[in-house]
Write a protein that holds these residues in place. Structure first.
Motif, short mmCIF file in Angstrom:
data_model
loop_
_atom_site.label_atom_id
_atom_site.label_comp_id
_atom_site.label_asym_id
_atom_site.label_seq_id
_atom_site.Cartn_x
_atom_site.Cartn_y
_atom_site.Cartn_z
N SER A 54 -65.10 -107.13 111.21
CA SER A 54 -66.76 -107.75 111.84
C SER A 54 -67.49 -108.30 110.78
N TYR A 55 -67.68 -107.42 110.57
CA TYR A 55 -69.21 -107.17 109.99
C TYR A 55 -69.25 -108.29 108.64
N LEU A 56 -68.23 -107.22 108.11
CA LEU A 56 -68.05 -107.53 106.54
C LEU A 56 -66.97 -109.21 106.33
N SER A 57 -66.49 -109.19 107.43
CA SER A 57 -65.65 -110.55 107.22
C SER A 57 -66.95 -112.15 107.32
N LYS A 58 -67.96 -111.54 108.51
CA LYS A 58 -68.88 -112.74 108.76
C LYS A 58 -69.56 -112.61 107.46
N GLU A 59 -70.19 -111.96 106.80
CA GLU A 59 -70.96 -112.11 105.83
C GLU A 59 -70.21 -112.51 104.04
N LEU A 60 -68.73 -111.84 103.78
CA LEU A 60 -68.28 -112.46 103.02
C LEU A 60 -67.44 -113.84 103.23
N PHE A 107 -67.77 -98.46 93.60
CA PHE A 107 -69.19 -98.56 94.27
C PHE A 107 -69.90 -98.36 95.08
N ALA A 108 -70.09 -97.55 95.76
CA ALA A 108 -70.35 -97.07 96.52
C ALA A 108 -70.36 -95.57 97.73
N ASN A 109 -70.92 -94.98 97.65
CA ASN A 109 -70.34 -93.70 98.92
C ASN A 109 -71.29 -93.30 99.93
N ASP A 110 -71.24 -92.26 100.73
CA ASP A 110 -72.02 -92.56 101.88
C ASP A 110 -73.28 -91.69 101.46
N PRO A 266 -76.62 -102.11 106.91
CA PRO A 266 -77.07 -100.79 108.50
C PRO A 266 -78.39 -101.96 108.68
N THR A 267 -79.22 -102.67 107.93
CA THR A 267 -79.94 -103.97 108.94
C THR A 267 -79.46 -104.51 109.38
N LYS A 268 -78.83 -105.20 108.28
CA LYS A 268 -77.88 -106.82 109.18
C LYS A 268 -77.35 -106.64 110.49
N ASP A 269 -76.12 -104.95 110.36
CA ASP A 269 -75.41 -105.33 111.64
C ASP A 269 -75.79 -102.83 111.95
N ALA A 271 -75.59 -101.68 114.45
CA ALA A 271 -74.99 -101.40 115.94
C ALA A 271 -73.41 -101.01 114.74
N ALA A 272 -72.80 -101.91 114.27
CA ALA A 272 -71.40 -101.78 114.07
C ALA A 272 -71.27 -100.54 111.95
N PHE A 273 -72.33 -100.47 112.04
CA PHE A 273 -72.97 -99.41 110.61
C PHE A 273 -73.07 -97.78 111.58
N ASP A 274 -73.71 -97.91 112.78
CA ASP A 274 -73.86 -96.52 113.19
C ASP A 274 -72.18 -96.23 114.16
N ARG A 275 -71.65 -97.27 114.84
CA ARG A 275 -69.89 -97.18 114.63
C ARG A 275 -69.57 -96.80 113.83
N LEU A 276 -70.00 -97.01 113.06
CA LEU A 276 -68.84 -95.94 111.73
C LEU A 276 -68.96 -94.91 110.91
N SER A 277 -70.18 -94.58 111.20
CA SER A 277 -70.77 -92.54 111.20
C SER A 277 -70.87 -92.10 112.13
N ASP A 278 -70.78 -92.99 113.19
CA ASP A 278 -71.13 -91.84 114.27
C ASP A 278 -72.31 -91.35 114.07
N GLY A 279 -73.19 -92.38 113.34
CA GLY A 279 -74.75 -92.30 113.35
C GLY A 279 -75.20 -90.52 112.80
N GLN A 280 -73.73 -90.59 111.98
CA GLN A 280 -74.00 -89.25 111.05
C GLN A 280 -74.50 -89.84 109.92
N LYS A 281 -74.43 -91.00 109.06
CA LYS A 281 -75.09 -91.19 107.78
C LYS A 281 -76.04 -92.80 108.10
N LYS A 282 -76.50 -92.51 107.15
CA LYS A 282 -77.93 -93.83 106.80
C LYS A 282 -77.66 -94.39 106.07
N GLY A 283 -76.32 -94.51 105.08
CA GLY A 283 -76.62 -96.00 104.85
C GLY A 283 -75.85 -95.40 103.15
#
Length: 311
Positions: A54-60, A107-110, A266-269, A271-283
């Protein structure tokens, strides 16, 4: 003479051109498909990834649809066919995609909670078992994940070879591909296998940790299993976290928009980022395709093992 009117006109023309380019790629790609391979059951994957979609859809500004692939091969073939535009890959699966000519660009990893960008492949046994080393498990059953899994097949076979176990299929009583990281741990917990390969970053960041938090692993009497019910008997060298990769053929402005959306997440959403990583990743960490060149060499090694066995 450069007048204020000319400057304003030029700025307006540039803004119009930029807007037109954005409109062009969105017209061509009104929907993007984002594929993931489940390390857990499908409902768990949807719950974790849906807010991020949902976040990506909104941003893109285009719909981003989640596709839960059956296995890594499905992601590889989906990107080859152009049906998958963005994918979350394991390191070995991404290397396999590159080896087989898929136009996929990392282009990225955790980034882990401790700031690192890697993890390990480990062999788990139940703590109640007598097994302390892999050489005590000859003739027992081994649970793997998927043929294209990094921590669940390729690195385990590489580690076994280093220990002198050159043919896992004949060394163990049975080698079982369970289909997911969760299934491998379930097979171990239920006694289907005596040892299971899996991914592990830390005691608080692993498939096992996630499953214990959700109460998915049970003792025979139905009580919840705990971290102390499992033991790691072997840990690999660090493995680079798998990449997020998009189709190389996507327009450059689309790629730029995707990258920006990821790194803003991680800053714009939060909640969505933390849910994705179960709070185990920082960006997310910036990555390039070449970062996985070493993994290609691992894949070639495992392929050579397979050919040697078949000959």
């Amino acid at each position: 003479m450069i007048t204020r009117r000319l400057v304003l006109a030029g700025a307006a023309a540039l803004a119009f051109t930029t807007s037109a380019l954005a409109a062009d790629w969105k017209a061509k790609y009104p929907e993007l498909t984002f594929a993931v391979v489940p390390a857990e059951n499908a409902s768990g994957v949807t719950e974790r990834w849906a807010p991020f979609m949902s976040y990506l859809s909104k941003e893109l500004g285009v719909k981003v649809t989640l596709r839960i692939a059956n296995d890594y091969a499905a992601v590889i073939e989906g990107q080859r066919a152009g049906n998958i535009h963005i994918a979350s890959y394991g390191s070995a699966a991404f290397a396999r995609a590159r080896l087989t000519g898929v136009k996929s660009e990392a282009f990225a990893n955790d980034v882990n909670a401790d700031g690192s960008t890697g993890y390990y492949s480990v062999f788990f046994v139940k703590a109640s078992s007598p097994y302390k080393t892999l050489d005590q498990l000859k003739g027992k059953n081994l649970g793997l994940v998927d043929p294209n899994s990094t921590s669940g097949n390729n690195v385990p076979r590489f580690e076994l070879d280093k220990l002198g176990i050159h043919d896992a299929d004949s060394y163990f009583g049975k080698v079982v591909f369970t289909g997911s990281h969760e299934n491998a741990m379930l097979a171990l917990a239920q006694g289907t296998v005596e040892v299971a390969a899996n991914q592990w970053t830390s005691d608080d960041d692993s498939t096992l940790a996630q499953m214990l938090t959700k109460g998915m692993l049970k003792n025979a009497d139905g009580s919840a299993m705990k971290k102390d019910d499992f033991r790691i008997i072997h840990k690999s060298a660090p493995i680079i976290n798998g990449p997020y990769a998009f189709n190389s053929d996507l327009p450059e402005d689309a790629k730029a928009a995707i990258v920006k959306a990821f790194f803003d997440a991680p800053t714009k959403d939060k909640a969505a980022f933390d849910r994705l990583s179960d709070g185990q990743k920082k960006g997310f960490h910036p990555a390039t395709t070449k970062d996985w060149d070493g993994t290609i060499e691992l894949i070639k090694f495992v392929d050579a093992l397979r050919k040697k066995k078949a000959s």
